[in-house]
Design a protein around this motif. Structure first.
Motif, PDB file in Angstrom:
ATOM      1  N   TRP A  11     -10.580  -2.426   0.776  1.00 58.30           N
ATOM      2  CA  TRP A  11      -9.934  -1.518   1.694  1.00 58.30           C
ATOM      3  C   TRP A  11     -10.673  -1.560   3.024  1.00 58.30           C
ATOM      4  CZ3 TRP A  11      -5.365   0.756   0.954  1.00 58.30           C
ATOM      5  CH2 TRP A  11      -4.888   0.904  -0.361  1.00 58.30           C
ATOM      6  N   GLN A  59       0.376  -4.098   4.945  1.00 56.00           N
ATOM      7  CA  GLN A  59       0.895  -3.671   6.245  1.00 56.00           C
ATOM      8  C   GLN A  59       0.136  -2.472   6.813  1.00 56.00           C
ATOM      9  OE1 GLN A  59       2.143  -2.893   3.342  1.00 56.00           O
ATOM     10  NE2 GLN A  59       2.686  -0.717   3.429  1.00 56.00           N
ATOM     11  N   GLY A  60      -0.644  -1.819   6.006  1.00 53.92           N
ATOM     12  CA  GLY A  60      -1.416  -0.665   6.454  1.00 53.92           C
ATOM     13  C   GLY A  60      -0.715   0.645   6.167  1.00 53.92           C
ATOM     14  N   ARG A  65     -10.308  -0.177   7.257  1.00 51.51           N
ATOM     15  CA  ARG A  65      -9.630   0.808   8.097  1.00 51.51           C
ATOM     16  C   ARG A  65      -9.866   0.481   9.562  1.00 51.51           C
ATOM     17  NH1 ARG A  65     -13.251   6.249   6.809  1.00 51.51           N
ATOM     18  NH2 ARG A  65     -15.150   5.615   7.953  1.00 51.51           N
ATOM     19  N   CYS A  89      -2.737   0.170  -3.963  1.00 51.14           N
ATOM     20  CA  CYS A  89      -2.389  -1.145  -3.434  1.00 51.14           C
ATOM     21  C   CYS A  89      -2.054  -2.051  -4.598  1.00 51.14           C
ATOM     22  CB  CYS A  89      -3.552  -1.703  -2.626  1.00 51.14           C
ATOM     23  SG  CYS A  89      -3.384  -3.437  -2.171  1.00 51.14           S
ATOM     24  N   GLU A 108       0.844  -1.198   0.000  1.00 45.94           N
ATOM     25  CA  GLU A 108       0.000   0.000   0.000  1.00 45.94           C
ATOM     26  C   GLU A 108       0.877   1.245   0.000  1.00 45.94           C
ATOM     27  OE1 GLU A 108      -2.659  -2.329   3.276  1.00 45.94           O
ATOM     28  OE2 GLU A 108      -0.600  -1.627   3.420  1.00 45.94           O
ATOM     29  N   TYR A 112      -6.010  -0.522   5.424  1.00 46.28           N
ATOM     30  CA  TYR A 112      -5.404  -1.781   5.022  1.00 46.28           C
ATOM     31  C   TYR A 112      -6.004  -2.264   3.702  1.00 46.28           C
ATOM     32  CZ  TYR A 112      -3.887  -2.097   9.899  1.00 46.28           C
ATOM     33  OH  TYR A 112      -3.317  -1.851  11.123  1.00 46.28           O
ATOM     34  N   TRP A 137      -3.224  -9.658   3.441  1.00 47.40           N
ATOM     35  CA  TRP A 137      -3.316  -8.293   3.955  1.00 47.40           C
ATOM     36  C   TRP A 137      -2.019  -7.521   3.723  1.00 47.40           C
ATOM     37  CZ3 TRP A 137      -7.672  -6.243   6.276  1.00 47.40           C
ATOM     38  CH2 TRP A 137      -8.686  -7.157   6.571  1.00 47.40           C
ATOM     39  N   ARG A 196     -11.699  -3.043  13.175  1.00 50.74           N
ATOM     40  CA  ARG A 196     -11.437  -2.866  11.753  1.00 50.74           C
ATOM     41  C   ARG A 196     -12.757  -2.952  10.986  1.00 50.74           C
ATOM     42  NH1 ARG A 196      -6.346  -5.966   9.182  1.00 50.74           N
ATOM     43  NH2 ARG A 196      -5.491  -4.941  11.054  1.00 50.74           N
ATOM     44  N   ASN A 237      -6.687  -5.474   1.247  1.00 46.05           N
ATOM     45  CA  ASN A 237      -6.931  -6.901   1.423  1.00 46.05           C
ATOM     46  C   ASN A 237      -7.272  -7.539   0.073  1.00 46.05           C
ATOM     47  OD1 ASN A 237      -9.607  -8.841   1.880  1.00 46.05           O
ATOM     48  ND2 ASN A 237      -7.914  -9.327   3.241  1.00 46.05           N
TER      49      ASN A 237
END
Length: 118
Positions: free
Chosen positions: A36, A110-111, A38, A22, A6, A94, A108, A45, A96
């Motif tokens: 996506w 890493q954010g 968050r 991403c 990301e 994040y 996933w 989440r 996914n």
């Protein structure tokens, strides 16, 4: 090892815009629903937006009309365009990659931090 990468987070004032990107491998991207999520501090989440391999899009009510998800199949990349940002959009976002049918998987990133100041 599947990589979900990301980019695009940052800090912005309320009312501003950001675009998240991403990228993943072609093999994964072509057969995935890309999502996506968050997670804000102290909260669970939550799913923000999804785009299926066929291009169907879904959004959380809280972002409908402000966020837009898209996918570039040539670049194996999904985007989240975020407009009219609010302080409550502040979270770690994040990416996914998910597939619910064989071959099943759930990968996933890493954010990336998005901070919106009021």
């Amino acid at each position: 090892q599947v990589q979900i990468v990301e980019t695009g987070g940052g800090s912005v004032q309320s009312g501003g815009s950001l675009r998240l990107s991403c990228a993943t491998s072609r093999t994964i991207f072509q057969i995935s629903s890309m999502r996506w999520y968050r997670q804000a501090p102290g909260k669970q989440r939550e799913l923000v937006a999804e785009i299926t391999s066929g291009g169907t899009m879904n959004y959380a009510d809280s972002v409908t009309g402000r966020f837009a998800i898209s996918r570039d199949n040539a670049k194996n990349t999904v985007y989240l365009q975020m407009n009219s940002l609010k302080a409550e959009d502040t979270a770690v976002y994040y990416c996914n990659a998910n597939r619910a049918t064989t071959p099943k998987f759930d990968y996933w990133g890493q954010g990336t931090q998005v901070t919106v100041s009021s």
